[in-house]
Scaffold this active site. Structure first.
Site, PDB file in Angstrom:
ATOM      1  N   GLU A 128      36.013  42.902  38.606  1.00 10.49           N
ATOM      2  CA  GLU A 128      37.286  42.397  39.140  1.00 10.49           C
ATOM      3  C   GLU A 128      37.227  42.157  40.646  1.00 10.49           C
ATOM      4  O   GLU A 128      37.855  41.248  41.166  1.00 10.49           O
ATOM      5  CB  GLU A 128      38.398  43.422  38.859  1.00 10.49           C
ATOM      6  CG  GLU A 128      39.049  43.278  37.512  1.00 10.49           C
ATOM      7  CD  GLU A 128      39.960  42.070  37.441  1.00 10.49           C
ATOM      8  OE1 GLU A 128      39.442  40.942  37.401  1.00 10.49           O
ATOM      9  OE2 GLU A 128      41.175  42.250  37.408  1.00 10.49           O
ATOM     10  N   THR A 181      45.655  34.022  45.211  1.00 15.15           N
ATOM     11  CA  THR A 181      45.905  35.460  45.331  1.00 15.15           C
ATOM     12  C   THR A 181      46.120  35.831  46.803  1.00 15.15           C
ATOM     13  O   THR A 181      46.981  36.649  47.130  1.00 15.15           O
ATOM     14  CB  THR A 181      44.732  36.267  44.722  1.00 15.15           C
ATOM     15  OG1 THR A 181      44.476  35.721  43.432  1.00 15.15           O
ATOM     16  CG2 THR A 181      45.063  37.737  44.562  1.00 15.15           C
TER      17      THR A 181
HETATM   18  P1  ADP Z   1      44.379  36.043  36.693  1.00 19.69           P
HETATM   19  O1  ADP Z   1      45.287  35.506  37.782  1.00 19.69           O
HETATM   20  O2  ADP Z   1      44.687  35.436  35.356  1.00 19.69           O
HETATM   21  O3  ADP Z   1      44.395  37.528  36.666  1.00 19.69           O
HETATM   22  P2  ADP Z   1      42.169  36.106  38.275  1.00 19.69           P
HETATM   23  O4  ADP Z   1      42.789  35.521  39.510  1.00 19.69           O
HETATM   24  O5  ADP Z   1      42.016  37.585  38.146  1.00 19.69           O
HETATM   25  O6  ADP Z   1      42.940  35.564  37.006  1.00 19.69           O
HETATM   26  O7  ADP Z   1      40.714  35.532  38.132  1.00 19.69           O
HETATM   27  C1  ADP Z   1      40.416  34.220  38.381  1.00 19.69           C
HETATM   28  C2  ADP Z   1      39.226  34.118  39.355  1.00 19.69           C
HETATM   29  O8  ADP Z   1      38.080  34.832  38.885  1.00 19.69           O
HETATM   30  C3  ADP Z   1      38.791  32.681  39.500  1.00 19.69           C
HETATM   31  O9  ADP Z   1      38.475  32.478  40.854  1.00 19.69           O
HETATM   32  C4  ADP Z   1      37.533  32.593  38.660  1.00 19.69           C
HETATM   33  O10 ADP Z   1      36.639  31.588  39.092  1.00 19.69           O
HETATM   34  C5  ADP Z   1      36.940  33.974  38.811  1.00 19.69           C
HETATM   35  N1  ADP Z   1      36.100  34.363  37.654  1.00 19.69           N
HETATM   36  C6  ADP Z   1      34.797  34.723  37.671  1.00 19.69           C
HETATM   37  N2  ADP Z   1      34.375  35.031  36.422  1.00 19.69           N
HETATM   38  C7  ADP Z   1      35.405  34.843  35.592  1.00 19.69           C
HETATM   39  C8  ADP Z   1      35.590  35.001  34.191  1.00 19.69           C
HETATM   40  N3  ADP Z   1      34.602  35.370  33.399  1.00 19.69           N
HETATM   41  N4  ADP Z   1      36.806  34.760  33.693  1.00 19.69           N
HETATM   42  C9  ADP Z   1      37.823  34.365  34.484  1.00 19.69           C
HETATM   43  N5  ADP Z   1      37.721  34.189  35.811  1.00 19.69           N
HETATM   44  C10 ADP Z   1      36.525  34.437  36.379  1.00 19.69           C
END
Ligand code: ADP
Length: 307
Positions: A128, A181
């Site tokens: 994460e 974010t």
């Molecule tokens: P959410 O807002 O749905 O929680 P995040 O912001 O936590 O999504 O994650 C998105 C970011 O993580 C993007 O920048 C994406 O490129 C990166 N990322 C890297 N690997 C992955 C993955 N396996 N699945 C989703 N996002 C990923």
């Protein structure tokens, strides 16, 4: 066992009064992952279907999380990961967390479960960190444990699972706009007044108590956010209208999912949750913003083994 296929669920973090400490696990939306043992002692991501994301294991949260696990155990094999991505990255319902949690869950099963689910949280958090450059567990913990999770402490890491009342349903709408974010963090004030703190703590205690005692009205009364929502809601078009409209059709309460742009609502019973979905969709149908809506019960078990 050399291969495992899993369902790795989406999650809602914060849940209004639980900013940075609460999360819950969804049941009807998630990714599928296939993880295989390989002879070559490395971590590979061979395929990602549904979204464009890096296959380089050092740039994908799944690869980083597995590498973090492998630093804590001697193994004589490697792993190949295939991700079927249904959760859109950046939606605010734990897209990266599903991959990080799913990857360490699958690898741990293939190794004969040397680590507990609670121990896996720390490895998934390393993944994460790649997505958000901060160590946070409020999406990976509910994905791994299911139900609601409370992060009591980060140092040492202590996560408490709370079972959801049986009739509690979640509706989530993802208006497809981009909120970085960093932007969502930047709008938050650095300090908080004593009065707001007291209100937030009262509501957090109320929500936790409502979950344990299955008191739906108390859950609803407690769903207020003094920390993030007053500032972040301005980043989500029509947020106030959604909130007003879901309340009119019987939702217990609603708020921003994670750092947005998704909006969640909790309801007692599936029928109300579906009315809430219609009320949410109606707001965005009148705009040029695309959206997805999901209705789900709270997933009590977290990641599921499919094969
Ligand atoms: P959410 O807002 O749905 O929680 P995040 O912001 O936590 O999504 O994650 C998105 C970011 O993580 C993007 O920048 C994406 O490129 C990166 N990322 C890297 N690997 C992955 C993955 N396996 N699945 C989703 N996002 C990923």
């Amino acid at each position: 066992m050399d291969k495992i296929k899993i369902f790795s669920p989406a999650t809602v973090a914060n849940i209004s009064c639980g900013f940075d400490v609460l999360g819950l696990c969804l049941d009807t939306i998630g990714d599928e992952m296939i993880i295989r043992k390989t002879k070559e002692k490395d971590v590979r991501i061979s395929k990602i279907v549904g979204q464009i994301l890096p296959l380089d294991p050092d740039k994908n949260v799944a690869g980083v999380a597995v590498k973090s696990l492998l630093q804590n155990i001697e193994v004589d094999c490697g792993f190949d990961i295939e991700i079927h991505k249904n959760i859109k990255p950046g939606s605010g319902i734990g897209s990266s967390a599903a991959s990080a949690a799913g990857a360490v869950f699958g690898v741990n099963k293939l190794l004969g479960e040397p680590f507990s689910l609670h121990e896996l949280i720390a490895f998934a958090m390393e993944g994460e960190k790649l997505a958000s450059s901060a160590l946070h567990a409020d999406n990976v913990a509910p994905a791994l444990l299911g139900g609601f999770t409370l992060i009591r402490s980060y140092n040492p890491l202590e996560v408490i699972k709370i079972n959801a009342p049986k009739e509690l349903f979640v509706t989530v709408i993802h208006p497809q706009i981009e909120i970085k974010t960093s932007e969502a963090r930047a709008v938050l004030p650095k300090n908080m007044s004593l009065q707001k703190n007291i209100t937030q703590l009262g509501n957090l205690g109320g929500l936790i108590s409502g979950l344990y005692t299955e008191n739906y009205d108390l859950i609803g009364r407690s769903l207020h956010d003094e920390i993030a929502e007053p500032y972040r809601s301005a980043l989500i078009p029509n947020f106030d209208t959604v909130k007003e409209n879901v309340q009119k059709v019987g939702a217990l309460g609603s708020g921003i999912s994670g750092s947005g742009p998704s909006i969640f609502a909790l309801s007692k019973g599936k029928e109300t949750a579906e009315k809430v979905a219609k009320a949410m969709a109606k707001v965005y149908k009148n705009t040029n913003i695309d959206f997805d809506v999901h209705v789900s019960k709270v997933n009590s078990e977290g990641i599921k083994i499919l094969e």
